[in-house]
Design a protein around this motif. Sequence first.
Motif, mmCIF file in Angstrom:
data_model
loop_
_atom_site.group_PDB
_atom_site.id
_atom_site.type_symbol
_atom_site.label_atom_id
_atom_site.label_comp_id
_atom_site.label_asym_id
_atom_site.label_seq_id
_atom_site.Cartn_x
_atom_site.Cartn_y
_atom_site.Cartn_z
ATOM 1 N N GLN A 106 0.861 -1.183 0.000
ATOM 2 C CA GLN A 106 0.000 0.000 0.000
ATOM 3 C C GLN A 106 0.889 1.223 0.000
ATOM 4 O OE1 GLN A 106 -2.526 -0.875 3.437
ATOM 5 N NE2 GLN A 106 -4.267 -0.723 2.038
ATOM 6 N N VAL A 107 0.794 1.996 -1.034
ATOM 7 C CA VAL A 107 1.607 3.200 -1.156
ATOM 8 C C VAL A 107 0.850 4.353 -0.509
ATOM 9 C CG1 VAL A 107 2.741 4.774 -2.747
ATOM 10 C CG2 VAL A 107 2.628 2.338 -3.278
ATOM 11 N N GLY A 108 1.443 4.925 0.504
ATOM 12 C CA GLY A 108 0.825 6.063 1.195
ATOM 13 C C GLY A 108 -0.453 5.698 1.914
ATOM 14 N N GLY A 109 -0.653 4.436 2.220
ATOM 15 C CA GLY A 109 -1.859 4.003 2.922
ATOM 16 C C GLY A 109 -3.097 3.919 2.045
ATOM 17 N N TYR A 110 -2.926 4.105 0.741
ATOM 18 C CA TYR A 110 -4.067 4.073 -0.173
ATOM 19 C C TYR A 110 -4.130 2.733 -0.894
ATOM 20 C CZ TYR A 110 -4.188 9.083 0.563
ATOM 21 O OH TYR A 110 -4.260 10.319 1.136
ATOM 22 N N GLY A 111 -5.310 2.394 -1.337
ATOM 23 C CA GLY A 111 -5.506 1.183 -2.112
ATOM 24 C C GLY A 111 -5.653 -0.047 -1.232
ATOM 25 N N GLU A 112 -5.860 -1.166 -1.904
ATOM 26 C CA GLU A 112 -6.055 -2.427 -1.203
ATOM 27 C C GLU A 112 -4.783 -3.266 -1.150
ATOM 28 O OE1 GLU A 112 -9.689 -4.551 -2.303
ATOM 29 O OE2 GLU A 112 -10.385 -2.695 -3.235
ATOM 30 N N GLY A 113 -3.732 -2.813 -1.805
ATOM 31 C CA GLY A 113 -2.460 -3.514 -1.747
ATOM 32 C C GLY A 113 -2.151 -4.382 -2.951
ATOM 33 N N PHE A 114 -3.089 -4.486 -3.891
ATOM 34 C CA PHE A 114 -2.855 -5.304 -5.085
ATOM 35 C C PHE A 114 -2.554 -4.454 -6.311
ATOM 36 C CE2 PHE A 114 -7.389 -4.359 -5.253
ATOM 37 C CZ PHE A 114 -7.560 -3.993 -6.576
ATOM 38 N N GLU A 115 -2.599 -3.145 -6.177
ATOM 39 C CA GLU A 115 -2.508 -2.247 -7.330
ATOM 40 C C GLU A 115 -1.172 -2.315 -8.061
ATOM 41 O OE1 GLU A 115 -5.805 -1.043 -4.804
ATOM 42 O OE2 GLU A 115 -3.694 -1.340 -4.331
ATOM 43 N N HIS A 116 -0.108 -2.739 -7.398
ATOM 44 C CA HIS A 116 1.165 -2.883 -8.102
ATOM 45 C C HIS A 116 1.142 -4.084 -9.048
ATOM 46 C CE1 HIS A 116 1.527 -5.549 -4.681
ATOM 47 N NE2 HIS A 116 2.550 -6.146 -5.260
ATOM 48 N N LEU A 117 0.245 -5.018 -8.772
ATOM 49 C CA LEU A 117 0.071 -6.158 -9.681
ATOM 50 C C LEU A 117 -0.839 -5.769 -10.848
ATOM 51 C CD1 LEU A 117 -0.333 -8.966 -7.016
ATOM 52 C CD2 LEU A 117 1.620 -8.580 -8.513
ATOM 53 N N TYR A 118 -1.982 -5.137 -10.516
ATOM 54 C CA TYR A 118 -2.851 -4.604 -11.564
ATOM 55 C C TYR A 118 -3.677 -3.477 -10.973
ATOM 56 C CZ TYR A 118 -6.348 -3.845 -15.068
ATOM 57 O OH TYR A 118 -7.154 -3.233 -15.997
ATOM 58 N N ASP A 119 -3.543 -2.305 -11.547
ATOM 59 C CA ASP A 119 -4.317 -1.143 -11.119
ATOM 60 C C ASP A 119 -5.383 -0.870 -12.174
ATOM 61 O OD1 ASP A 119 -5.299 1.144 -9.971
ATOM 62 O OD2 ASP A 119 -3.582 2.396 -10.501
ATOM 63 N N PRO A 120 -6.653 -1.118 -11.841
ATOM 64 C CA PRO A 120 -7.707 -0.931 -12.848
ATOM 65 C C PRO A 120 -7.895 0.530 -13.254
ATOM 66 C CG PRO A 120 -8.655 -1.489 -10.707
ATOM 67 C CD PRO A 120 -7.174 -1.602 -10.567
ATOM 68 N N ALA A 121 -7.529 1.465 -12.400
ATOM 69 C CA ALA A 121 -7.706 2.876 -12.742
ATOM 70 C C ALA A 121 -6.738 3.310 -13.833
ATOM 71 C CB ALA A 121 -7.519 3.738 -11.498
ATOM 72 N N SER A 122 -5.482 2.894 -13.733
ATOM 73 C CA SER A 122 -4.485 3.337 -14.708
ATOM 74 C C SER A 122 -4.110 2.252 -15.715
ATOM 75 C CB SER A 122 -3.219 3.785 -13.982
ATOM 76 O OG SER A 122 -2.633 2.695 -13.304
ATOM 77 N N HIS A 123 -4.692 1.076 -15.584
ATOM 78 C CA HIS A 123 -4.378 -0.069 -16.453
ATOM 79 C C HIS A 123 -2.868 -0.316 -16.489
ATOM 80 C CE1 HIS A 123 -8.514 -0.217 -17.782
ATOM 81 N NE2 HIS A 123 -8.455 1.071 -18.024
ATOM 82 N N SER A 124 -2.293 -0.423 -15.312
ATOM 83 C CA SER A 124 -0.860 -0.661 -15.217
ATOM 84 C C SER A 124 -0.595 -1.722 -14.157
ATOM 85 C CB SER A 124 -0.129 0.638 -14.860
ATOM 86 O OG SER A 124 -0.562 1.095 -13.599
ATOM 87 N N GLY A 125 0.646 -2.097 -14.010
ATOM 88 C CA GLY A 125 1.042 -3.096 -13.034
ATOM 89 C C GLY A 125 1.757 -4.251 -13.717
ATOM 90 N N PHE A 126 2.318 -5.138 -12.902
ATOM 91 C CA PHE A 126 3.099 -6.247 -13.436
ATOM 92 C C PHE A 126 2.280 -7.150 -14.356
ATOM 93 C CE2 PHE A 126 5.499 -5.630 -9.305
ATOM 94 C CZ PHE A 126 6.560 -4.986 -9.902
ATOM 95 N N LEU A 127 1.020 -7.427 -13.981
ATOM 96 C CA LEU A 127 0.188 -8.318 -14.803
ATOM 97 C C LEU A 127 -0.118 -7.678 -16.162
ATOM 98 C CD1 LEU A 127 -2.281 -9.555 -12.032
ATOM 99 C CD2 LEU A 127 -0.237 -10.708 -12.880
ATOM 100 N N GLU A 128 -0.472 -6.409 -16.141
ATOM 101 C CA GLU A 128 -0.806 -5.717 -17.386
ATOM 102 C C GLU A 128 0.415 -5.596 -18.290
ATOM 103 O OE1 GLU A 128 -3.097 -4.009 -20.282
ATOM 104 O OE2 GLU A 128 -3.779 -4.964 -18.436
ATOM 105 N N MET A 129 1.573 -5.356 -17.709
ATOM 106 C CA MET A 129 2.789 -5.247 -18.531
ATOM 107 C C MET A 129 3.088 -6.572 -19.229
ATOM 108 S SD MET A 129 4.199 -2.016 -18.139
ATOM 109 C CE MET A 129 3.054 -2.003 -19.403
ATOM 110 N N ARG A 130 2.898 -7.665 -18.537
ATOM 111 C CA ARG A 130 3.122 -8.974 -19.150
ATOM 112 C C ARG A 130 2.132 -9.202 -20.299
ATOM 113 N NH1 ARG A 130 6.336 -12.626 -21.117
ATOM 114 N NH2 ARG A 130 5.346 -14.644 -21.218
ATOM 115 N N LEU A 131 0.879 -8.843 -20.083
ATOM 116 C CA LEU A 131 -0.118 -8.981 -21.145
ATOM 117 C C LEU A 131 0.255 -8.143 -22.364
ATOM 118 C CD1 LEU A 131 -3.471 -9.015 -19.164
ATOM 119 C CD2 LEU A 131 -2.691 -10.765 -20.751
ATOM 120 N N ARG A 132 0.704 -6.930 -22.133
ATOM 121 C CA ARG A 132 1.099 -6.066 -23.254
ATOM 122 C C ARG A 132 2.276 -6.656 -24.015
ATOM 123 N NH1 ARG A 132 0.688 -0.138 -20.384
ATOM 124 N NH2 ARG A 132 -1.563 -0.182 -20.155
ATOM 125 N N ASN A 133 3.226 -7.231 -23.293
ATOM 126 C CA ASN A 133 4.365 -7.852 -23.968
ATOM 127 C C ASN A 133 3.943 -9.061 -24.790
ATOM 128 O OD1 ASN A 133 6.273 -6.013 -23.077
ATOM 129 N ND2 ASN A 133 6.690 -7.155 -21.207
#
Length: 191
Positions: free
Chosen positions: A71-98
Motif C-alpha cells: 500500500q503506497v501512502g496508505g491508499y488502495g487495497e495492496g494489489f494495485e502494483h500487480l494490476y491497477d484498474p484505474a491506470s491499467h498498469s502493473g506487473f500483470l498488465e505489462m506482461r499482457l502487453r508484452n
Amino acid sequence: MNGLTDLLKKKIPEVFDELQTNGILTEKTRLKLVKVCISDLVERHGFYPSNTEKVVLAKNLITIFPQLKVQVGGYGEGFEHLYDPASHSGFLEMRLRNIRRKLEEVQRRYRRHKRSRDVGPSSVQDEGDDSDIKECINLMKKLRPSAENISSIKSAMQKTFTSRRSWISKHSPTINQIFQEYPRFLDIPTL
C-alpha cells in the motif's frame, strides 16, 4: 483461488519457498510468478481478459501471498502494483502487453496504425499548400492576442501544425528562432 494455488505449487514451488525463507521475492521469481499467472489467465480468457478478471487475479495473489501486499501512502487495497484498474498498469498488465506485442495481426483485437515518416506539408493531415501555410504564419505574426483574435490565431496554429512539426524536426531551430516564426507561443500560454 484453490485452482491458482495448486497451479502455482505445481509450476513454481520456489515462490512459496522463497517467501517463507526470505519474506520477499527476487525479481527473477516475481517474473516467473507473473508469467505463470498470465499464461493461465490467457488460456482461460484469451489475450484480452476483462478488467474484472485481472483484478480478481491480483487480489487472489495477495490472498495467497500476503507478503506481496503493498500500500503506497496508505491508499488502495495492496494489489494495485500487480494490476491497477484505474491506470491499467502493473506487473500483470505489462506482461499482457508484452504478449500482445508478439501476436499475429489476425489475433489482435486492435489494429496497429502505421505512422507515416513524411510529416511535411504534403502529408495527408495538412492538405493546404505552402502559400496557405505562409499566409497563416503571417496572420499569426500580425494579429495580437485579444478576445476577438484568439480563435483566428488558434485556427492558424492548427493549420500550421504539420509543417511546423516538420520544420522543427528537420532543421532543429533554436527556441528563439521558433518564437520569431511563431510569436504567439509567447503571448498565448494555452498554445
